[in-house]
Write a protein that holds these residues in place. Structure first.
Motif, PDB file in Angstrom:
ATOM      1  N   LEU A   9       0.833  -1.202   0.000  1.00  0.00           N
ATOM      2  CA  LEU A   9       0.000   0.000   0.000  1.00  0.00           C
ATOM      3  C   LEU A   9       0.869   1.254   0.000  1.00  0.00           C
ATOM      4  CD1 LEU A   9      -2.753   1.305   0.006  1.00  0.00           C
ATOM      5  CD2 LEU A   9      -2.852   0.953   2.485  1.00  0.00           C
ATOM      6  N   ASP A  10       1.899   1.267   0.841  1.00  0.00           N
ATOM      7  CA  ASP A  10       2.838   2.398   0.855  1.00  0.00           C
ATOM      8  C   ASP A  10       3.425   2.628  -0.534  1.00  0.00           C
ATOM      9  OD1 ASP A  10       2.505   2.831   3.586  1.00  0.00           O
ATOM     10  OD2 ASP A  10       4.275   1.670   4.143  1.00  0.00           O
ATOM     11  N   LYS A  11       3.829   1.535  -1.169  1.00  0.00           N
ATOM     12  CA  LYS A  11       4.453   1.625  -2.494  1.00  0.00           C
ATOM     13  C   LYS A  11       3.459   2.147  -3.529  1.00  0.00           C
ATOM     14  CE  LYS A  11       6.965  -1.196  -5.828  1.00  0.00           C
ATOM     15  NZ  LYS A  11       7.495  -2.523  -6.127  1.00  0.00           N
ATOM     16  N   ARG A  12       2.250   1.571  -3.573  1.00  0.00           N
ATOM     17  CA  ARG A  12       1.245   1.992  -4.550  1.00  0.00           C
ATOM     18  C   ARG A  12       0.813   3.442  -4.356  1.00  0.00           C
ATOM     19  NH1 ARG A  12      -3.086  -2.884  -5.573  1.00  0.00           N
ATOM     20  NH2 ARG A  12      -1.553  -4.505  -6.026  1.00  0.00           N
ATOM     21  N   ALA A  13       0.778   3.893  -3.110  1.00  0.00           N
ATOM     22  CA  ALA A  13       0.343   5.258  -2.814  1.00  0.00           C
ATOM     23  C   ALA A  13       1.484   6.265  -2.901  1.00  0.00           C
ATOM     24  CB  ALA A  13      -0.282   5.309  -1.416  1.00  0.00           C
ATOM     25  N   GLY A  14       2.703   5.781  -3.044  1.00  0.00           N
ATOM     26  CA  GLY A  14       3.850   6.679  -3.102  1.00  0.00           C
ATOM     27  C   GLY A  14       4.202   7.264  -1.749  1.00  0.00           C
ATOM     28  N   LEU A  15       3.838   6.543  -0.698  1.00  0.00           N
ATOM     29  CA  LEU A  15       4.132   7.004   0.659  1.00  0.00           C
ATOM     30  C   LEU A  15       5.468   6.445   1.134  1.00  0.00           C
ATOM     31  CD1 LEU A  15       0.593   6.430   2.221  1.00  0.00           C
ATOM     32  CD2 LEU A  15       1.573   8.592   1.441  1.00  0.00           C
ATOM     33  N   VAL A  16       6.032   7.059   2.133  1.00  0.00           N
ATOM     34  CA  VAL A  16       7.268   6.589   2.735  1.00  0.00           C
ATOM     35  C   VAL A  16       7.037   5.197   3.313  1.00  0.00           C
ATOM     36  CG1 VAL A  16       8.937   7.049   4.576  1.00  0.00           C
ATOM     37  CG2 VAL A  16       7.957   8.943   3.290  1.00  0.00           C
ATOM     38  N   ALA A  17       8.009   4.316   3.159  1.00  0.00           N
ATOM     39  CA  ALA A  17       7.892   2.960   3.697  1.00  0.00           C
ATOM     40  C   ALA A  17       7.578   3.010   5.190  1.00  0.00           C
ATOM     41  CB  ALA A  17       9.178   2.189   3.454  1.00  0.00           C
ATOM     42  N   GLY A  18       6.559   2.278   5.604  1.00  0.00           N
ATOM     43  CA  GLY A  18       6.169   2.228   7.009  1.00  0.00           C
ATOM     44  C   GLY A  18       5.084   3.213   7.398  1.00  0.00           C
ATOM     45  N   TYR A  19       4.662   4.079   6.456  1.00  0.00           N
ATOM     46  CA  TYR A  19       3.675   5.104   6.798  1.00  0.00           C
ATOM     47  C   TYR A  19       2.327   4.493   7.154  1.00  0.00           C
ATOM     48  CZ  TYR A  19       1.475   9.634   6.989  1.00  0.00           C
ATOM     49  OH  TYR A  19       0.825  10.752   7.429  1.00  0.00           O
ATOM     50  N   THR A  20       1.863   3.526   6.377  1.00  0.00           N
ATOM     51  CA  THR A  20       0.573   2.890   6.658  1.00  0.00           C
ATOM     52  C   THR A  20       0.573   2.268   8.040  1.00  0.00           C
ATOM     53  OG1 THR A  20       0.162   2.481   4.321  1.00  0.00           O
ATOM     54  CG2 THR A  20      -1.066   1.137   5.880  1.00  0.00           C
ATOM     55  N   SER A  21       1.672   1.652   8.414  1.00  0.00           N
ATOM     56  CA  SER A  21       1.786   1.058   9.749  1.00  0.00           C
ATOM     57  C   SER A  21       1.621   2.116  10.832  1.00  0.00           C
ATOM     58  CB  SER A  21       3.143   0.370   9.888  1.00  0.00           C
ATOM     59  OG  SER A  21       3.323  -0.118  11.190  1.00  0.00           O
ATOM     60  N   LEU A  38      -3.971  11.445   2.393  1.00  0.00           N
ATOM     61  CA  LEU A  38      -5.250  10.765   2.213  1.00  0.00           C
ATOM     62  C   LEU A  38      -5.581  10.500   0.745  1.00  0.00           C
ATOM     63  CD1 LEU A  38      -7.742   9.508   3.496  1.00  0.00           C
ATOM     64  CD2 LEU A  38      -8.782  11.776   3.535  1.00  0.00           C
ATOM     65  N   PRO A  39      -5.492  11.484  -0.163  1.00  0.00           N
ATOM     66  CA  PRO A  39      -5.848  11.216  -1.563  1.00  0.00           C
ATOM     67  C   PRO A  39      -5.060  10.076  -2.218  1.00  0.00           C
ATOM     68  CG  PRO A  39      -5.812  13.567  -1.165  1.00  0.00           C
ATOM     69  CD  PRO A  39      -5.229  12.914   0.058  1.00  0.00           C
ATOM     70  N   PRO A  40      -3.737  10.036  -2.107  1.00  0.00           N
ATOM     71  CA  PRO A  40      -3.034   8.920  -2.748  1.00  0.00           C
ATOM     72  C   PRO A  40      -3.332   7.575  -2.087  1.00  0.00           C
ATOM     73  CG  PRO A  40      -1.460  10.354  -1.622  1.00  0.00           C
ATOM     74  CD  PRO A  40      -2.788  11.028  -1.579  1.00  0.00           C
ATOM     75  N   LEU A  41      -3.601   7.591  -0.796  1.00  0.00           N
ATOM     76  CA  LEU A  41      -3.941   6.356  -0.109  1.00  0.00           C
ATOM     77  C   LEU A  41      -5.290   5.825  -0.597  1.00  0.00           C
ATOM     78  CD1 LEU A  41      -3.036   4.380   2.116  1.00  0.00           C
ATOM     79  CD2 LEU A  41      -4.349   5.754   3.716  1.00  0.00           C
ATOM     80  N   LEU A  42      -6.273   6.703  -0.714  1.00  0.00           N
ATOM     81  CA  LEU A  42      -7.587   6.302  -1.220  1.00  0.00           C
ATOM     82  C   LEU A  42      -7.480   5.789  -2.654  1.00  0.00           C
ATOM     83  CD1 LEU A  42      -9.822   9.190   0.147  1.00  0.00           C
ATOM     84  CD2 LEU A  42      -9.670   6.854   1.027  1.00  0.00           C
ATOM     85  N   GLU A  43      -6.706   6.477  -3.473  1.00  0.00           N
ATOM     86  CA  GLU A  43      -6.530   6.052  -4.864  1.00  0.00           C
ATOM     87  C   GLU A  43      -5.874   4.674  -4.939  1.00  0.00           C
ATOM     88  OE1 GLU A  43      -4.333   7.500  -8.958  1.00  0.00           O
ATOM     89  OE2 GLU A  43      -4.803   8.980  -7.425  1.00  0.00           O
ATOM     90  N   ALA A  44      -4.869   4.445  -4.127  1.00  0.00           N
ATOM     91  CA  ALA A  44      -4.188   3.151  -4.114  1.00  0.00           C
ATOM     92  C   ALA A  44      -5.126   2.026  -3.679  1.00  0.00           C
ATOM     93  CB  ALA A  44      -2.972   3.207  -3.185  1.00  0.00           C
ATOM     94  N   LEU A  45      -6.071   2.353  -2.801  1.00  0.00           N
ATOM     95  CA  LEU A  45      -7.045   1.361  -2.351  1.00  0.00           C
ATOM     96  C   LEU A  45      -8.210   1.210  -3.324  1.00  0.00           C
ATOM     97  CD1 LEU A  45      -7.177   2.310   1.434  1.00  0.00           C
ATOM     98  CD2 LEU A  45      -6.252   0.188   0.454  1.00  0.00           C
ATOM     99  N   GLY A  46      -8.345   2.162  -4.248  1.00  0.00           N
ATOM    100  CA  GLY A  46      -9.451   2.118  -5.198  1.00  0.00           C
ATOM    101  C   GLY A  46     -10.788   2.455  -4.567  1.00  0.00           C
TER     102      GLY A  46
END
Length: 58
Positions: free
Chosen positions: A6-18, A36-44
């Motif tokens: 999820l971090d990778k797909r959203a372009g977030l720093v490794a460990g951010y979702t955790s 929030l926007p890239p996380l939602l997009e990565a989750l579809g």
């Protein structure tokens, strides 16, 4: 999907979702305008705001 994926797909720093999932801890993080926007997009998914009936007329 793993947190790392999820971090990778959203372009977030490794460990951010955790850190978001452990927000109550001293190292927790919150979602904001930049994350929030890239996380939602990565989750579809999307967030919809709907009125909640309070039982009284407005």
């Amino acid at each position: 999907m793993s947190q790392a994926e999820l971090d990778k797909r959203a372009g977030l720093v490794a460990g951010y979702t955790s850190k978001v999932e452990a927000w109550h801890g001293s190292r927790g993080r919150a979602l904001g305008l930049l994350t929030l926007p890239p996380l939602l997009e990565a989750l579809g998914v999307a967030i919809a705001v709907v009125p909640v009936s309070s039982g009284r007329e407005q």
